[in-house]
Design a protein around this motif. Structure first.
Motif, PDB file in Angstrom:
ATOM      1  N   GLY A 181     -44.782-100.853  -1.794  1.00 18.06           N
ATOM      2  CA  GLY A 181     -46.099-100.884  -2.413  1.00 18.06           C
ATOM      3  C   GLY A 181     -46.771-102.222  -2.264  1.00 18.06           C
ATOM      4  N   ALA A 182     -46.037-103.246  -1.843  1.00 19.34           N
ATOM      5  CA  ALA A 182     -46.610-104.564  -1.652  1.00 19.34           C
ATOM      6  C   ALA A 182     -46.954-104.770  -0.181  1.00 19.34           C
ATOM      7  N   ALA A 183     -47.076-106.030   0.195  1.00 20.54           N
ATOM      8  CA  ALA A 183     -47.449-106.306   1.574  1.00 20.54           C
ATOM      9  C   ALA A 183     -46.295-105.998   2.525  1.00 20.54           C
ATOM     10  N   GLU A 184     -45.083-106.076   2.011  1.00 15.95           N
ATOM     11  CA  GLU A 184     -43.913-105.872   2.848  1.00 15.95           C
ATOM     12  C   GLU A 184     -43.470-104.417   2.802  1.00 15.95           C
ATOM     13  N   VAL A 185     -43.191-103.841   3.947  1.00 15.61           N
ATOM     14  CA  VAL A 185     -42.742-102.461   4.028  1.00 15.61           C
ATOM     15  C   VAL A 185     -41.296-102.445   4.507  1.00 15.61           C
ATOM     16  N   ARG A 186     -40.441-101.767   3.772  1.00 17.60           N
ATOM     17  CA  ARG A 186     -39.020-101.763   4.105  1.00 17.60           C
ATOM     18  C   ARG A 186     -38.528-100.333   4.290  1.00 17.60           C
ATOM     19  N   PHE A 187     -37.608-100.179   5.211  1.00 15.12           N
ATOM     20  CA  PHE A 187     -36.917 -98.905   5.414  1.00 15.12           C
ATOM     21  C   PHE A 187     -35.452 -99.115   5.040  1.00 15.12           C
ATOM     22  N   PRO A 188     -34.845 -98.157   4.314  1.00 18.16           N
ATOM     23  CA  PRO A 188     -33.459 -98.352   3.853  1.00 18.16           C
ATOM     24  C   PRO A 188     -32.437 -98.225   4.971  1.00 18.16           C
ATOM     25  N   LEU A 189     -32.432 -99.227   5.855  1.00 21.21           N
ATOM     26  CA  LEU A 189     -31.566 -99.163   7.026  1.00 21.21           C
ATOM     27  C   LEU A 189     -30.092 -99.197   6.662  1.00 21.21           C
ATOM     28  N   LEU A 190     -29.734-100.016   5.668  1.00 18.96           N
ATOM     29  CA  LEU A 190     -28.335-100.152   5.287  1.00 18.96           C
ATOM     30  C   LEU A 190     -27.924 -99.136   4.235  1.00 18.96           C
ATOM     31  N   SER A 191     -28.820 -98.842   3.302  1.00 21.05           N
ATOM     32  CA  SER A 191     -28.458 -97.937   2.211  1.00 21.05           C
ATOM     33  C   SER A 191     -28.313 -96.487   2.680  1.00 21.05           C
ATOM     34  N   LEU A 192     -29.027 -96.103   3.730  1.00 18.84           N
ATOM     35  CA  LEU A 192     -28.925 -94.719   4.208  1.00 18.84           C
ATOM     36  C   LEU A 192     -27.536 -94.411   4.762  1.00 18.84           C
ATOM     37  N   GLY A 194     -24.888 -96.063   4.093  1.00 13.58           N
ATOM     38  CA  GLY A 194     -23.992 -96.251   2.952  1.00 13.58           C
ATOM     39  C   GLY A 194     -23.924 -95.023   2.070  1.00 13.58           C
ATOM     40  N   ALA A 195     -25.087 -94.393   1.857  1.00 15.96           N
ATOM     41  CA  ALA A 195     -25.115 -93.177   1.046  1.00 15.96           C
ATOM     42  C   ALA A 195     -24.396 -92.035   1.751  1.00 15.96           C
ATOM     43  N   VAL A 196     -24.529 -91.953   3.065  1.00 16.21           N
ATOM     44  CA  VAL A 196     -23.839 -90.906   3.816  1.00 16.21           C
ATOM     45  C   VAL A 196     -22.330 -91.071   3.686  1.00 16.21           C
ATOM     46  N   VAL A 197     -21.854 -92.308   3.850  1.00 15.10           N
ATOM     47  CA  VAL A 197     -20.418 -92.572   3.733  1.00 15.10           C
ATOM     48  C   VAL A 197     -19.928 -92.241   2.328  1.00 15.10           C
ATOM     49  N   LEU A 198     -20.699 -92.637   1.315  1.00 16.45           N
ATOM     50  CA  LEU A 198     -20.309 -92.353  -0.074  1.00 16.45           C
ATOM     51  C   LEU A 198     -20.239 -90.854  -0.325  1.00 16.45           C
ATOM     52  N   ALA A 199     -21.234 -90.106   0.146  1.00 16.17           N
ATOM     53  CA  ALA A 199     -21.251 -88.662  -0.069  1.00 16.17           C
ATOM     54  C   ALA A 199     -20.094 -87.982   0.661  1.00 16.17           C
ATOM     55  N   VAL A 200     -19.843 -88.387   1.898  1.00 18.90           N
ATOM     56  CA  VAL A 200     -18.747 -87.792   2.663  1.00 18.90           C
ATOM     57  C   VAL A 200     -17.415 -88.049   1.966  1.00 18.90           C
ATOM     58  N   ALA A 201     -17.212 -89.270   1.482  1.00 18.90           N
ATOM     59  CA  ALA A 201     -15.957 -89.606   0.810  1.00 18.90           C
ATOM     60  C   ALA A 201     -15.775 -88.798  -0.469  1.00 18.90           C
ATOM     61  N   CYS A 202     -16.832 -88.688  -1.264  1.00 15.79           N
ATOM     62  CA  CYS A 202     -16.724 -87.951  -2.531  1.00 15.79           C
ATOM     63  C   CYS A 202     -16.574 -86.456  -2.291  1.00 15.79           C
ATOM     64  N   TRP A 203     -17.258 -85.933  -1.277  1.00 24.70           N
ATOM     65  CA  TRP A 203     -17.087 -84.513  -0.940  1.00 24.70           C
ATOM     66  C   TRP A 203     -15.653 -84.248  -0.506  1.00 24.70           C
ATOM     67  N   TRP A 204     -15.105 -85.159   0.278  1.00 23.04           N
ATOM     68  CA  TRP A 204     -13.732 -84.978   0.753  1.00 23.04           C
ATOM     69  C   TRP A 204     -12.749 -85.005  -0.417  1.00 23.04           C
ATOM     70  N   VAL A 205     -12.958 -85.917  -1.350  1.00 18.78           N
ATOM     71  CA  VAL A 205     -12.093 -85.989  -2.536  1.00 18.78           C
ATOM     72  C   VAL A 205     -12.202 -84.697  -3.341  1.00 18.78           C
ATOM     73  N   SER A 206     -13.424 -84.191  -3.513  1.00 16.57           N
ATOM     74  CA  SER A 206     -13.627 -82.958  -4.269  1.00 16.57           C
ATOM     75  C   SER A 206     -12.965 -81.769  -3.584  1.00 16.57           C
ATOM     76  N   ALA A 207     -13.143 -81.665  -2.259  1.00 17.95           N
ATOM     77  CA  ALA A 207     -12.539 -80.548  -1.520  1.00 17.95           C
ATOM     78  C   ALA A 207     -11.018 -80.651  -1.515  1.00 17.95           C
ATOM     79  N   ARG A 208     -10.487 -81.863  -1.417  1.00 19.45           N
ATOM     80  CA  ARG A 208      -9.038 -82.043  -1.441  1.00 19.45           C
ATOM     81  C   ARG A 208      -8.470 -81.639  -2.805  1.00 19.45           C
ATOM     82  N   ALA A 209      -9.196 -82.022  -3.865  1.00 20.25           N
ATOM     83  CA  ALA A 209      -8.756 -81.625  -5.204  1.00 20.25           C
ATOM     84  C   ALA A 209      -8.821 -80.111  -5.369  1.00 20.25           C
ATOM     85  N   ALA A 210      -9.848 -79.485  -4.797  1.00 20.05           N
ATOM     86  CA  ALA A 210      -9.951 -78.023  -4.846  1.00 20.05           C
ATOM     87  C   ALA A 210      -8.803 -77.394  -4.086  1.00 20.05           C
ATOM     88  N   GLY A 211      -8.412 -77.993  -2.947  1.00 16.96           N
ATOM     89  CA  GLY A 211      -7.288 -77.470  -2.184  1.00 16.96           C
ATOM     90  C   GLY A 211      -5.995 -77.563  -2.952  1.00 16.96           C
TER      91      GLY A 211
END
Length: 222
Positions: A181-192, A194-211
């Motif tokens: 919203g300011a003069a600087e425009v940023r794209f979440p290059l690192l957080s995107l 990071g979020a994918v890795v976090l989601a994959v890890a948590c999904w894997w833990v959930s599926a493993r627990a279900a197994g």
């Protein structure tokens, strides 16, 4: 997998468990639409409230399935694939909510000079927060957290922490969106990623627990 996804979509819609988190999201977005906030700030807010919404949607679906139906799916498809499908559907639903919320945000909020960059970074922040909320919902739902009180505590505390901790992908993405919203425009290059890795890890833990739970119950852990 397509049949599993279709089954869980129908289960989520017919159970009407999507209504409370969706209404919460719509209400939080609506009260912030004052026509004075910048588009980047509004899209950042939309992304931030997507964290608890996606987590709640995920738990809502994972607790909606009757034990008998879960046992039938485990016998036919294994245990882990239905768990992955049950995690993917709420994530897609959360992304749809973010898309719908972006429409009034674009119409109401003042357009910045670099509207194209903001319209790219804002939705990207929404994707990051949806993935982060999905990761939280995966570890705050059955089979890892079965009790309602425990699940609510994990989702509330986890949402707050993921939004305020500096190292969280959601925190970084929301800050980048507000900076748009300011003069600087940023794209979440690192957080995107990071979020994918976090989601994959948590999904894997959930599926493993279900197994493991399926194996204990005599099902196929595959």
């Amino acid at each position: 997998m397509r049949a599993l996804l279709r089954y869980h979509v129908i289960l989520l819609l017919r159970s009407q468990r999507w209504l409370p988190p969706s209404l919460l999201y719509a209400g939080l977005v609506a009260i912030s639409l004052d026509g004075q906030s910048s588009l980047g700030s509004q899209l950042g807010w939309n992304a931030a409230v997507l964290v608890p919404t996606a987590a709640w949607l995920t738990r809502s679906l994972l607790v909606a399935e009757p034990p008998a139906a879960r046992a039938c799916l485990a016998a036919a498809k294994g245990v882990r694939r239905p768990q992955y499908a049950a995690l993917a559907v709420p994530l897609a639903f959360a992304l749809l909510l973010a898309l719908l919320a972006a429409v009034p945000s674009v119409l109401v909020c003042p357009a910045p000079d670099e509207a194209g960059a903001v319209l790219l970074g804002g939705p990207a922040a929404g994707v990051v927060c949806a993935l982060t909320g999905s990761a939280l919902g995966a570890v705050g739902s059955p089979p890892l957290v079965r009790s309602t009180a425990g699940g609510a505590g994990v989702l509330v505390a986890g949402s707050v922490l993921l939004l305020v901790l500096t190292g969280s992908p959601a925190n970084a993405a929301v800050r980048d969106a507000f900076a748009s919203g300011a003069a600087e425009v940023r794209f979440p290059l690192l957080s995107l990623p990071g979020a994918v890795v976090l989601a994959v890890a948590c999904w894997w833990v959930s599926a493993r627990a279900a197994g493991r739970a399926g194996a204990t119950a005599g099902g196929d852990p595959a």
